[in-house]
Design a protein around this motif. Structure first.
Motif, mmCIF file in Angstrom:
data_model
loop_
_atom_site.group_PDB
_atom_site.id
_atom_site.type_symbol
_atom_site.label_atom_id
_atom_site.label_comp_id
_atom_site.label_asym_id
_atom_site.label_seq_id
_atom_site.Cartn_x
_atom_site.Cartn_y
_atom_site.Cartn_z
ATOM 1 N N ASN A 156 0.720 -1.101 -0.002
ATOM 2 C CA ASN A 156 0.184 -0.127 0.053
ATOM 3 C C ASN A 156 0.924 1.177 0.007
ATOM 4 O OD1 ASN A 156 0.715 0.101 2.680
ATOM 5 N ND2 ASN A 156 -1.087 -0.229 3.527
ATOM 6 N N TRP A 169 -8.492 -2.578 -7.249
ATOM 7 C CA TRP A 169 -8.612 -1.847 -6.095
ATOM 8 C C TRP A 169 -10.000 -0.894 -6.030
ATOM 9 C CZ3 TRP A 169 -7.254 3.648 -6.316
ATOM 10 C CH2 TRP A 169 -7.132 4.292 -4.958
ATOM 11 N N HIS A 225 -13.274 -1.415 -3.412
ATOM 12 C CA HIS A 225 -14.031 -0.383 -2.462
ATOM 13 C C HIS A 225 -15.311 -0.015 -2.912
ATOM 14 C CE1 HIS A 225 -10.730 0.822 0.010
ATOM 15 N NE2 HIS A 225 -9.858 0.473 -0.892
ATOM 16 N N CYS A 279 -16.584 0.779 -5.889
ATOM 17 C CA CYS A 279 -16.644 1.085 -7.218
ATOM 18 C C CYS A 279 -17.145 0.395 -8.590
ATOM 19 C CB CYS A 279 -15.337 2.054 -7.487
ATOM 20 S SG CYS A 279 -14.818 3.233 -6.325
ATOM 21 N N LEU A 317 -19.132 5.555 -7.196
ATOM 22 C CA LEU A 317 -19.144 5.142 -5.949
ATOM 23 C C LEU A 317 -20.349 5.859 -5.345
ATOM 24 C CD1 LEU A 317 -17.628 3.437 -3.642
ATOM 25 C CD2 LEU A 317 -16.347 5.482 -3.060
ATOM 26 N N GLN A 330 -21.997 5.637 -1.417
ATOM 27 C CA GLN A 330 -21.744 5.181 0.062
ATOM 28 C C GLN A 330 -23.271 5.824 0.644
ATOM 29 O OE1 GLN A 330 -19.512 3.714 1.248
ATOM 30 N NE2 GLN A 330 -18.140 3.456 -0.450
ATOM 31 N N GLU A 375 -5.991 6.385 -1.159
ATOM 32 C CA GLU A 375 -7.297 5.390 -0.536
ATOM 33 C C GLU A 375 -7.731 6.193 0.543
ATOM 34 O OE1 GLU A 375 -7.269 1.273 1.937
ATOM 35 O OE2 GLU A 375 -6.682 1.346 -0.306
ATOM 36 N N ASP A 376 -6.976 6.822 1.570
ATOM 37 C CA ASP A 376 -7.499 7.487 2.719
ATOM 38 C C ASP A 376 -7.994 8.721 2.425
ATOM 39 O OD1 ASP A 376 -6.196 5.421 4.388
ATOM 40 O OD2 ASP A 376 -4.460 6.742 5.132
ATOM 41 N N PHE A 414 -11.726 7.772 -0.281
ATOM 42 C CA PHE A 414 -12.762 6.894 0.588
ATOM 43 C C PHE A 414 -13.143 7.482 1.858
ATOM 44 C CE2 PHE A 414 -10.474 4.075 -2.620
ATOM 45 C CZ PHE A 414 -11.607 4.053 -3.667
#
Length: 90
Positions: free
Chosen positions: A6, A21, A25, A27, A39, A41, A83-84, A87
């Motif tokens: 990562n 990847w 997550h 997507c 995406l 959420q 990513e941090d 997402f």
């Protein structure tokens, strides 16, 4: 297929790894524009583009007065950093 560690910059990830990847997550790839991903959420939704020199994200109706918020991340950043940021949401 195992992803690189990562802390590896995104530019060292083969395209199938980046796609895996994104799928991991939640997507979904756009059928007409293959570089675009969606995406959803529970509290926000976004569009993600795999551009030539960066990964771009647009959080839909997440800003003041329902405006979109757009951010861009160079592929030189590590997968973990991107990513941090991406997402975590707007």
């Amino acid at each position: 297929m195992a992803l690189p560690s990562n802390d590896t910059p995104l530019y060292n990830h083969p395209l199938p790894d980046l796609e895996q990847w994104l799928q991991a997550h939640g997507c979904e790839q756009d059928r007409n524009e293959l570089h675009c991903w969606h995406l959803r959420q529970s509290t926000w939704e976004a569009e993600i583009w795999l551009d030539i020199d960066q990964l771009s994200v647009r959080y839909l109706k997440a800003g003041e007065e329902g405006r979109d918020i757009q951010r861009a991340f160079k592929y030189s950043l590590s997968r973990k950093d991107v990513e941090d940021a991406v997402f975590a949401g707007p």
